[in-house]
Design an enzyme around this catalytic site. Structure first.
Site, PDB file in Angstrom:
ATOM      1  N   ASP A   6      39.458  27.071  43.696  1.00 18.98           N
ATOM      2  CA  ASP A   6      37.684  27.454  44.133  1.00 18.98           C
ATOM      3  C   ASP A   6      36.632  27.722  43.377  1.00 18.98           C
ATOM      4  O   ASP A   6      36.409  28.606  43.700  1.00 18.98           O
ATOM      5  CB  ASP A   6      38.318  28.974  44.638  1.00 18.98           C
ATOM      6  CG  ASP A   6      39.649  30.177  43.861  1.00 18.98           C
ATOM      7  OD1 ASP A   6      40.089  29.040  42.244  1.00 18.98           O
ATOM      8  OD2 ASP A   6      39.127  31.614  43.560  1.00 18.98           O
ATOM      9  N   HIS A  29      44.689  34.141  32.751  1.00 23.22           N
ATOM     10  CA  HIS A  29      44.844  34.286  33.607  1.00 23.22           C
ATOM     11  C   HIS A  29      45.065  32.451  34.136  1.00 23.22           C
ATOM     12  O   HIS A  29      46.332  32.196  35.192  1.00 23.22           O
ATOM     13  CB  HIS A  29      43.430  33.913  34.551  1.00 23.22           C
ATOM     14  CG  HIS A  29      43.045  33.783  36.232  1.00 23.22           C
ATOM     15  ND1 HIS A  29      43.459  34.467  37.202  1.00 23.22           N
ATOM     16  CD2 HIS A  29      42.397  32.862  36.226  1.00 23.22           C
ATOM     17  CE1 HIS A  29      43.484  33.823  38.312  1.00 23.22           C
ATOM     18  NE2 HIS A  29      42.292  33.272  37.700  1.00 23.22           N
ATOM     19  N   ASP A  85      38.082  33.838  35.730  1.00 19.85           N
ATOM     20  CA  ASP A  85      38.482  35.125  36.894  1.00 19.85           C
ATOM     21  C   ASP A  85      39.213  35.763  35.455  1.00 19.85           C
ATOM     22  O   ASP A  85      40.484  36.274  35.399  1.00 19.85           O
ATOM     23  CB  ASP A  85      39.394  34.531  37.532  1.00 19.85           C
ATOM     24  CG  ASP A  85      38.880  33.879  38.687  1.00 19.85           C
ATOM     25  OD1 ASP A  85      37.714  34.240  39.468  1.00 19.85           O
ATOM     26  OD2 ASP A  85      39.759  33.394  39.529  1.00 19.85           O
ATOM     27  N   HIS A 125      34.908  36.565  41.606  1.00 20.00           N
ATOM     28  CA  HIS A 125      35.326  37.217  42.508  1.00 20.00           C
ATOM     29  C   HIS A 125      34.174  38.780  42.474  1.00 20.00           C
ATOM     30  O   HIS A 125      34.770  39.349  41.459  1.00 20.00           O
ATOM     31  CB  HIS A 125      35.885  37.061  42.198  1.00 20.00           C
ATOM     32  CG  HIS A 125      37.236  36.153  42.639  1.00 20.00           C
ATOM     33  ND1 HIS A 125      36.884  35.275  43.660  1.00 20.00           N
ATOM     34  CD2 HIS A 125      37.744  35.068  41.774  1.00 20.00           C
ATOM     35  CE1 HIS A 125      38.017  33.531  43.721  1.00 20.00           C
ATOM     36  NE2 HIS A 125      37.990  34.192  42.562  1.00 20.00           N
TER      37      HIS A 125
END
Ligand SMILES: [Zn+2]
Length: 256
Positions: free
Chosen positions: A61, A115, A134, A172
């Protein structure tokens, strides 16, 4: 010299795409490439031409658009050396302290593993902006998928030491849910209570709660606050190493 212009837009189900543009040279970088169509639409809206993709980590993503965008524009794909094998179409492999130029604007690579094993962030000191993928979210942080709590905590400590006014862009938007969790960890935090109320209003209006700032995260984000006496007491971990307390907060969030 004119500073970087930034265009943030939603992509996929809950990612953000971000384009940065040097008005002097016209150079434009996409921070990650969650979805080629969304990035192309963002470029079209601004009238910018893509010259670079700055990849934070290998997850699909964040890299799904790499090949198509490179084929369409001939852009240079930059990404972490430690994950080069799993980043599509990578041209330039970077590690801690490397410089990344977008036109005349200069970024610095900060390795922020945890992550993923090789996750990097891109800090533009003269523009006061950091792109953290992230690793850190507003009032939250990334899941520890390829690293342990100690590794992630040292990554977060690096980001926490950036100048407080630095604007922080993340991969995000989970801010509303993050605030609900954070209030279970540190309900007495007045700055967090205020942020939670603001974020709830923004969510109702369909507006992003990003970017945030390092200063705001230091005041509200429980993952940056394992030194808080209230958090330590609530977890029964007074005086424990900060990375252990961070790890416990992460485990609580995984169960939330
Ligand atoms: Zn990821």
């Amino acid at each position: 010299m004119a500073k970087l212009e930034v265009h943030q837009f939603p992509a996929r189900s809950d990612n953000y795409g971000v384009l940065i543009h040097d008005p002097e040279t016209g150079a434009t970088a996409s921070i990650d490439a969650p979805d080629a169509d969304a990035v192309i639409e963002g470029l079209y809206q601004k009238g910018w031409t893509l010259t670079h993709i700055l990849t934070t980590h290998h997850h699909g993503d964040h890299t799904a658009g790499n090949k198509r965008l490179k084929a369409l524009t001939g852009c240079i794909v930059v990404g972490p050396k430690q994950e080069a094998g799993s980043i599509p179409a990578i041209d330039v492999e970077v590690s801690e302290g490397d410089g990344v130029a977008v036109g005349k604007r200069n970024g610095l690579v900060i390795e922020t593993p945890g992550h993923t094993r090789g996750h990097v962030s891109y800090f533009f000191p003269d523009d006061g902006i950091v792109f953290v993928g992230d690793t850190l979210f507003s009032v939250g942080c990334g899941k520890l998928l390829e690293g342990d709590a100690k590794t992630m905590w040292s990554s977060l400590e690096k980001l926490a030491k950036l100048p407080p006014e630095t604007k922080l862009y993340c991969g995000h938007e989970y801010t509303n849910n993050n605030c609900r969790f954070a209030l279970t960890v540190e309900p007495e935090n007045a700055a967090l209570q205020l942020r939670a109320a603001q974020v709830a209003t923004l969510a109702e209006e369909g507006k992003p709660a990003l970017p945030t700032t390092i200063k705001q995260e230091l005041a509200t984000n429980p993952f940056l606050r394992p030194s808080s006496p209230a958090i330590q007491k609530r977890l029964g971990m007074e005086g424990r190493p900060l990375y252990e307390i961070f790890g416990e907060i992460r485990r609580c969030k995984d169960r939330f």
